[in-house]
Scaffold this motif. Structure first.
Motif, PDB file in Angstrom:
ATOM      1  N   LYS A 143       0.830  -1.212   0.000  1.00 46.27           N
ATOM      2  CA  LYS A 143       0.000   0.000   0.000  1.00 46.27           C
ATOM      3  C   LYS A 143       0.860   1.255   0.000  1.00 46.27           C
ATOM      4  CE  LYS A 143      -4.126  -1.981   2.018  1.00 46.27           C
ATOM      5  NZ  LYS A 143      -5.071  -1.976   3.132  1.00 46.27           N
ATOM      6  N   HIS A 144       1.970   1.220   0.723  1.00 45.43           N
ATOM      7  CA  HIS A 144       2.855   2.381   0.748  1.00 45.43           C
ATOM      8  C   HIS A 144       3.512   2.600  -0.621  1.00 45.43           C
ATOM      9  CE1 HIS A 144       5.484   5.375   2.465  1.00 45.43           C
ATOM     10  NE2 HIS A 144       6.481   4.797   1.825  1.00 45.43           N
ATOM     11  N   SER A 145       3.803   1.516  -1.316  1.00 48.10           N
ATOM     12  CA  SER A 145       4.454   1.616  -2.623  1.00 48.10           C
ATOM     13  C   SER A 145       3.544   2.228  -3.681  1.00 48.10           C
ATOM     14  CB  SER A 145       4.913   0.240  -3.092  1.00 48.10           C
ATOM     15  OG  SER A 145       5.883  -0.270  -2.231  1.00 48.10           O
ATOM     16  N   VAL A 146       2.230   2.067  -3.528  1.00 39.31           N
ATOM     17  CA  VAL A 146       1.291   2.561  -4.537  1.00 39.31           C
ATOM     18  C   VAL A 146       0.479   3.755  -4.031  1.00 39.31           C
ATOM     19  CG1 VAL A 146       1.106   0.317  -5.672  1.00 39.31           C
ATOM     20  CG2 VAL A 146      -0.513   0.903  -3.885  1.00 39.31           C
ATOM     21  N   ARG A 147       0.952   4.411  -2.998  1.00 38.53           N
ATOM     22  CA  ARG A 147       0.178   5.477  -2.351  1.00 38.53           C
ATOM     23  C   ARG A 147      -0.105   6.687  -3.241  1.00 38.53           C
ATOM     24  NH1 ARG A 147       5.319   5.895  -0.889  1.00 38.53           N
ATOM     25  NH2 ARG A 147       6.303   7.929  -0.965  1.00 38.53           N
ATOM     26  N   ASP A 148       0.720   6.944  -4.229  1.00 39.87           N
ATOM     27  CA  ASP A 148       0.537   8.143  -5.049  1.00 39.87           C
ATOM     28  C   ASP A 148      -0.229   7.880  -6.348  1.00 39.87           C
ATOM     29  OD1 ASP A 148       2.610   6.675  -6.085  1.00 39.87           O
ATOM     30  OD2 ASP A 148       3.792   8.421  -6.691  1.00 39.87           O
ATOM     31  N   LEU A 149      -0.850   6.720  -6.469  1.00 45.82           N
ATOM     32  CA  LEU A 149      -1.644   6.405  -7.653  1.00 45.82           C
ATOM     33  C   LEU A 149      -3.096   6.833  -7.463  1.00 45.82           C
ATOM     34  CD1 LEU A 149      -0.353   2.793  -8.376  1.00 45.82           C
ATOM     35  CD2 LEU A 149       0.363   4.910  -9.490  1.00 45.82           C
ATOM     36  N   HIS A 150      -3.822   6.943  -8.560  1.00 45.22           N
ATOM     37  CA  HIS A 150      -5.255   7.233  -8.524  1.00 45.22           C
ATOM     38  C   HIS A 150      -5.947   6.103  -7.748  1.00 45.22           C
ATOM     39  CE1 HIS A 150      -9.386   7.425 -10.042  1.00 45.22           C
ATOM     40  NE2 HIS A 150      -9.132   8.724 -10.191  1.00 45.22           N
ATOM     41  N   PRO A 151      -6.969   6.407  -6.943  1.00 38.44           N
ATOM     42  CA  PRO A 151      -7.610   5.368  -6.115  1.00 38.44           C
ATOM     43  C   PRO A 151      -8.074   4.133  -6.883  1.00 38.44           C
ATOM     44  CG  PRO A 151      -8.358   7.527  -5.422  1.00 38.44           C
ATOM     45  CD  PRO A 151      -7.515   7.731  -6.650  1.00 38.44           C
ATOM     46  N   ASP A 152      -8.665   4.307  -8.047  1.00 34.13           N
ATOM     47  CA  ASP A 152      -9.108   3.148  -8.826  1.00 34.13           C
ATOM     48  C   ASP A 152      -7.920   2.315  -9.295  1.00 34.13           C
ATOM     49  OD1 ASP A 152     -11.758   3.877  -8.534  1.00 34.13           O
ATOM     50  OD2 ASP A 152     -11.824   4.980 -10.430  1.00 34.13           O
ATOM     51  N   THR A 153      -6.887   2.989  -9.763  1.00 36.33           N
ATOM     52  CA  THR A 153      -5.682   2.301 -10.223  1.00 36.33           C
ATOM     53  C   THR A 153      -5.006   1.609  -9.054  1.00 36.33           C
ATOM     54  OG1 THR A 153      -5.387   3.994 -11.925  1.00 36.33           O
ATOM     55  CG2 THR A 153      -3.498   2.593 -11.442  1.00 36.33           C
ATOM     56  N   LYS A 154      -4.966   2.288  -7.911  1.00 35.20           N
ATOM     57  CA  LYS A 154      -4.338   1.723  -6.725  1.00 35.20           C
ATOM     58  C   LYS A 154      -5.012   0.406  -6.326  1.00 35.20           C
ATOM     59  CE  LYS A 154      -4.273   4.548  -3.332  1.00 35.20           C
ATOM     60  NZ  LYS A 154      -4.248   5.361  -2.115  1.00 35.20           N
ATOM     61  N   ASP A 155      -6.348   0.387  -6.340  1.00 36.95           N
ATOM     62  CA  ASP A 155      -7.073  -0.836  -5.989  1.00 36.95           C
ATOM     63  C   ASP A 155      -6.747  -1.970  -6.959  1.00 36.95           C
ATOM     64  OD1 ASP A 155      -8.238   0.468  -3.851  1.00 36.95           O
ATOM     65  OD2 ASP A 155     -10.097   0.916  -4.941  1.00 36.95           O
TER      66      ASP A 155
END
Length: 78
Positions: free
Chosen positions: A20-32
């Protein structure tokens, strides 16, 4: 300076925290979508899907971040 994780953070449930920390700066949909992909990792196939979703550079950055944390976990025998 990068984030610092304690050894206890690298346990099974703590590894999700690293992802989760690695993907924290992505758009919420993309992050999921990325978190789902990383949780159901299938080797080269998943790596290619990640590169399509994020682009080569961002995918490499995330994989490098996660692999560094995994290496730390392996070294600690957790």
């Amino acid at each position: 300076m990068g984030a610092v994780f304690k050894p206890k953070d690298l346990g099974r449930s703590g590894f999700r925290k690293v992802i989760k920390h690695s993907v924290r700066d992505l758009h919420p949909d993309t992050k999921d979508d990325v978190i789902k992909l990383l949780n159901s990792w299938d080797g080269t196939r998943s790596e290619e899907r990640l590169k399509k979703m994020l682009g080569y550079d961002k995918a490499q950055e995330i994989l490098k971040s996660i692999n560094m944390k995994k290496d730390d976990q392996d070294n600690l025998n957790i």
